[in-house]
Design a protein around this motif. Structure first.
Motif, PDB file in Angstrom:
ATOM      1  N   LYS A 171      12.466   4.859  -2.098  1.00  0.00           N
ATOM      2  CA  LYS A 171      13.008   4.252  -0.878  1.00  0.00           C
ATOM      3  C   LYS A 171      14.144   5.080  -0.302  1.00  0.00           C
ATOM      4  O   LYS A 171      14.323   5.149   0.919  1.00  0.00           O
ATOM      5  CB  LYS A 171      13.497   2.829  -1.176  1.00  0.00           C
ATOM      6  CG  LYS A 171      12.392   1.795  -1.289  1.00  0.00           C
ATOM      7  CD  LYS A 171      12.892   0.497  -1.930  1.00  0.00           C
ATOM      8  CE  LYS A 171      13.935  -0.177  -1.102  1.00  0.00           C
ATOM      9  NZ  LYS A 171      14.384  -1.467  -1.695  1.00  0.00           N
ATOM     10  N   LYS A 172      14.923   5.723  -1.184  1.00  0.00           N
ATOM     11  CA  LYS A 172      16.052   6.536  -0.723  1.00  0.00           C
ATOM     12  C   LYS A 172      15.611   7.883  -0.161  1.00  0.00           C
ATOM     13  O   LYS A 172      16.324   8.495   0.640  1.00  0.00           O
ATOM     14  CB  LYS A 172      17.038   6.752  -1.874  1.00  0.00           C
ATOM     15  CG  LYS A 172      17.857   5.523  -2.231  1.00  0.00           C
ATOM     16  CD  LYS A 172      18.761   5.122  -1.084  1.00  0.00           C
ATOM     17  CE  LYS A 172      19.573   3.892  -1.406  1.00  0.00           C
ATOM     18  NZ  LYS A 172      20.416   3.487  -0.251  1.00  0.00           N
ATOM     19  N   SER A 173      14.444   8.365  -0.581  1.00  0.00           N
ATOM     20  CA  SER A 173      14.067   9.738  -0.235  1.00  0.00           C
ATOM     21  C   SER A 173      12.899   9.844   0.737  1.00  0.00           C
ATOM     22  O   SER A 173      12.627  10.930   1.260  1.00  0.00           O
ATOM     23  CB  SER A 173      13.714  10.521  -1.512  1.00  0.00           C
ATOM     24  OG  SER A 173      12.670   9.876  -2.218  1.00  0.00           O
ATOM     25  N   LEU A 174      12.215   8.734   1.027  1.00  0.00           N
ATOM     26  CA  LEU A 174      11.050   8.769   1.908  1.00  0.00           C
ATOM     27  C   LEU A 174      11.334   8.034   3.211  1.00  0.00           C
ATOM     28  O   LEU A 174      12.181   7.143   3.253  1.00  0.00           O
ATOM     29  CB  LEU A 174       9.838   8.152   1.204  1.00  0.00           C
ATOM     30  CG  LEU A 174       9.344   8.913  -0.039  1.00  0.00           C
ATOM     31  CD1 LEU A 174       8.237   8.144  -0.738  1.00  0.00           C
ATOM     32  CD2 LEU A 174       8.851  10.308   0.334  1.00  0.00           C
ATOM     33  N   PRO A 175      10.608   8.369   4.290  1.00  0.00           N
ATOM     34  CA  PRO A 175      10.911   7.791   5.601  1.00  0.00           C
ATOM     35  C   PRO A 175      10.518   6.330   5.764  1.00  0.00           C
ATOM     36  O   PRO A 175      10.985   5.668   6.690  1.00  0.00           O
ATOM     37  CB  PRO A 175      10.101   8.675   6.567  1.00  0.00           C
ATOM     38  CG  PRO A 175       9.000   9.241   5.730  1.00  0.00           C
ATOM     39  CD  PRO A 175       9.575   9.420   4.374  1.00  0.00           C
ATOM     40  N   SER A 176       9.631   5.799   4.914  1.00  0.00           N
ATOM     41  CA  SER A 176       9.210   4.404   5.072  1.00  0.00           C
ATOM     42  C   SER A 176       9.046   3.735   3.714  1.00  0.00           C
ATOM     43  O   SER A 176       8.704   4.383   2.717  1.00  0.00           O
ATOM     44  CB  SER A 176       7.879   4.329   5.836  1.00  0.00           C
ATOM     45  OG  SER A 176       6.816   4.851   5.053  1.00  0.00           O
ATOM     46  N   PHE A 177       9.254   2.407   3.719  1.00  0.00           N
ATOM     47  CA  PHE A 177       9.059   1.652   2.484  1.00  0.00           C
ATOM     48  C   PHE A 177       7.598   1.650   2.077  1.00  0.00           C
ATOM     49  O   PHE A 177       7.277   1.690   0.878  1.00  0.00           O
ATOM     50  CB  PHE A 177       9.545   0.212   2.655  1.00  0.00           C
ATOM     51  CG  PHE A 177       9.044  -0.703   1.575  1.00  0.00           C
ATOM     52  CD1 PHE A 177       9.580  -0.648   0.295  1.00  0.00           C
ATOM     53  CD2 PHE A 177       7.995  -1.593   1.824  1.00  0.00           C
ATOM     54  CE1 PHE A 177       9.100  -1.464  -0.723  1.00  0.00           C
ATOM     55  CE2 PHE A 177       7.519  -2.411   0.817  1.00  0.00           C
ATOM     56  CZ  PHE A 177       8.073  -2.341  -0.458  1.00  0.00           C
ATOM     57  N   ALA A 178       6.690   1.576   3.049  1.00  0.00           N
ATOM     58  CA  ALA A 178       5.260   1.523   2.741  1.00  0.00           C
ATOM     59  C   ALA A 178       4.839   2.710   1.888  1.00  0.00           C
ATOM     60  O   ALA A 178       4.134   2.559   0.887  1.00  0.00           O
ATOM     61  CB  ALA A 178       4.449   1.483   4.034  1.00  0.00           C
ATOM     62  N   LEU A 179       5.275   3.905   2.261  1.00  0.00           N
ATOM     63  CA  LEU A 179       4.934   5.101   1.502  1.00  0.00           C
ATOM     64  C   LEU A 179       5.567   5.063   0.116  1.00  0.00           C
ATOM     65  O   LEU A 179       4.925   5.420  -0.884  1.00  0.00           O
ATOM     66  CB  LEU A 179       5.397   6.351   2.257  1.00  0.00           C
ATOM     67  CG  LEU A 179       5.054   7.708   1.629  1.00  0.00           C
ATOM     68  CD1 LEU A 179       3.554   7.836   1.419  1.00  0.00           C
ATOM     69  CD2 LEU A 179       5.578   8.847   2.503  1.00  0.00           C
ATOM     70  N   ALA A 180       6.805   4.608   0.053  1.00  0.00           N
ATOM     71  CA  ALA A 180       7.493   4.495  -1.244  1.00  0.00           C
ATOM     72  C   ALA A 180       6.762   3.518  -2.155  1.00  0.00           C
ATOM     73  O   ALA A 180       6.575   3.786  -3.354  1.00  0.00           O
ATOM     74  CB  ALA A 180       8.937   4.040  -1.022  1.00  0.00           C
ATOM     75  N   ASN A 181       6.320   2.400  -1.589  1.00  0.00           N
ATOM     76  CA  ASN A 181       5.636   1.388  -2.381  1.00  0.00           C
ATOM     77  C   ASN A 181       4.282   1.881  -2.880  1.00  0.00           C
ATOM     78  O   ASN A 181       3.896   1.640  -4.028  1.00  0.00           O
ATOM     79  CB  ASN A 181       5.464   0.116  -1.549  1.00  0.00           C
ATOM     80  CG  ASN A 181       5.168  -1.101  -2.394  1.00  0.00           C
ATOM     81  OD1 ASN A 181       5.641  -1.215  -3.528  1.00  0.00           O
ATOM     82  ND2 ASN A 181       4.389  -2.019  -1.854  1.00  0.00           N
ATOM     83  N   ILE A 182       3.554   2.575  -2.014  1.00  0.00           N
ATOM     84  CA  ILE A 182       2.249   3.119  -2.409  1.00  0.00           C
ATOM     85  C   ILE A 182       2.397   4.122  -3.541  1.00  0.00           C
ATOM     86  O   ILE A 182       1.629   4.104  -4.511  1.00  0.00           O
ATOM     87  CB  ILE A 182       1.548   3.761  -1.193  1.00  0.00           C
ATOM     88  CG1 ILE A 182       1.111   2.686  -0.203  1.00  0.00           C
ATOM     89  CG2 ILE A 182       0.339   4.589  -1.640  1.00  0.00           C
ATOM     90  CD1 ILE A 182       0.608   3.221   1.119  1.00  0.00           C
ATOM     91  N   LEU A 183       3.405   4.972  -3.449  1.00  0.00           N
ATOM     92  CA  LEU A 183       3.599   6.002  -4.479  1.00  0.00           C
ATOM     93  C   LEU A 183       3.970   5.397  -5.829  1.00  0.00           C
ATOM     94  O   LEU A 183       3.440   5.789  -6.871  1.00  0.00           O
ATOM     95  CB  LEU A 183       4.661   7.005  -4.024  1.00  0.00           C
ATOM     96  CG  LEU A 183       4.191   8.089  -3.055  1.00  0.00           C
ATOM     97  CD1 LEU A 183       5.371   8.930  -2.583  1.00  0.00           C
ATOM     98  CD2 LEU A 183       3.148   8.981  -3.717  1.00  0.00           C
ATOM     99  N   GLN A 184       4.902   4.419  -5.832  1.00  0.00           N
ATOM    100  CA  GLN A 184       5.274   3.822  -7.121  1.00  0.00           C
ATOM    101  C   GLN A 184       4.100   3.051  -7.710  1.00  0.00           C
ATOM    102  O   GLN A 184       3.905   3.051  -8.938  1.00  0.00           O
ATOM    103  CB  GLN A 184       6.521   2.946  -6.977  1.00  0.00           C
ATOM    104  CG  GLN A 184       6.381   1.679  -6.160  1.00  0.00           C
ATOM    105  CD  GLN A 184       5.802   0.498  -6.914  1.00  0.00           C
ATOM    106  OE1 GLN A 184       5.785   0.496  -8.145  1.00  0.00           O
ATOM    107  NE2 GLN A 184       5.304  -0.494  -6.192  1.00  0.00           N
ATOM    108  N   ALA A 185       3.300   2.386  -6.868  1.00  0.00           N
ATOM    109  CA  ALA A 185       2.139   1.647  -7.364  1.00  0.00           C
ATOM    110  C   ALA A 185       1.072   2.605  -7.905  1.00  0.00           C
ATOM    111  O   ALA A 185       0.411   2.304  -8.907  1.00  0.00           O
ATOM    112  CB  ALA A 185       1.555   0.781  -6.250  1.00  0.00           C
TER     113      ALA A 185
END
Length: 278
Positions: A171-185
């Protein structure tokens, strides 16, 4: 840094497994009285692939992971916009209803997903079933130690690592939460090391990541994860019966389950007034 927790999880599992195997081998060598080296090797191999060894190894791994990830997450909690490990400020009744709807719905959807993937990839089903049996996670070989790991310690360790640390860093390093959530999942699914389990772990990871983000509560995602894992042995008998009950019944149950997940998430978010800010 977002990739470090899953890498550490795999490293801890490997180290615990290797050290455990060495202790098991020494134990067999000391206590074996058969006099035949080949039979001793067969006894060692059998114990190494048994559910007892696997469940104890996973239990130790989860304890070590919690001891590492808990202080790490606590140090980064404010930076990651997580509001602590309590339900202070939550509307408890709404939260409980949301948990029930979410867990039942997600469990049924996950079982449908497993059934679908098993039909499309039958070889993966054989591999998945073998892993579940070896780990002591099927109904015929479940062990008390595995119940403790699956229902409590495993979910706590995984939530700290993925919804706590990895999602926080993304969340701190990517432009959107959606992308952050997809990557962690995706990473959450990847560490399960098999296609079928990884697929539904990815789905659950997305949902838990969204709830943790909207409510700001890692404790809530832990409770959801614990309840989901704990209910797997109870609800896994429901979906197959529905699937075998005809196309209409199967579709109706799936739609109702998806609606339950959606309503559960709505109830969980509305149970935390601060979540409306997001």
């Amino acid at each position: 840094m977002a990739f470090v927790p899953p890498i550490m999880i795999l490293a801890i599992q490997s180290i615990v497994s290797w050290v455990g195997a060495m202790f098991l081998l020494m134990s067999k060598a000391i206590t074996y009285r058969g006099g035949d080296a080949q039979k001793m090797a067969e006894s060692f191999t059998s114990a190494l692939s048994g559910s007892t060894y696997m469940s104890v190894s996973l239990l130790i791994y989860s304890i070590i992971s919690i001891l590492i990830f808990a202080p790490w997450w606590k140090k980064k909690r404010v930076t990651f916009d997580a509001r602590g490990m309590s339900f202070r400020g939550f509307r408890i009744v709404r939260m409980v209803i949301g948990i029930i709807l979410f867990v039942i719905g997600a469990q049924i959807v996950a079982n449908y997903l497993v059934s679908f993937l098993s039909a499309v990839f039958p070889k993966e089903l054989i591999r998945y079933s073998k892993i579940m049996k070896q780990a002591g996670l099927d109904t015929t070989s479940i062990t008390p130690v595995m119940v403790i790991y699956t229902a409590i310690l495993g979910p706590v360790a995984e939530e700290l690592a993925f919804r706590g640390l990895s999602l926080g860093y993304f969340k701190k390093s990517l432009p959107s939460f959606a992308l952050a959530n997809i990557l962690q999942a995706f990473l959450f699914g990847l560490i399960h090391m098999n296609f079928i389990q990884g697929a539904y772990a990815f789905m659950i990871g997305l949902l838990l990541g969204y709830v943790a983000h909207r409510t700001g509560s890692l404790l809530l995602s832990m409770v959801l994860h614990i309840c989901f894992n704990s209910s797997s042995f109870i609800l896994q008998a429901v979906s197959p019966k529905a699937i075998n009950g005809g196309a209409f019944l199967s579709f109706a149950v799936l739609v109702l389950a998806m609606m339950a997940v959606y309503m559960g998430i709505v109830m969980l978010i509305s149970s935390q007034p601060i979540a409306k800010e997001k």
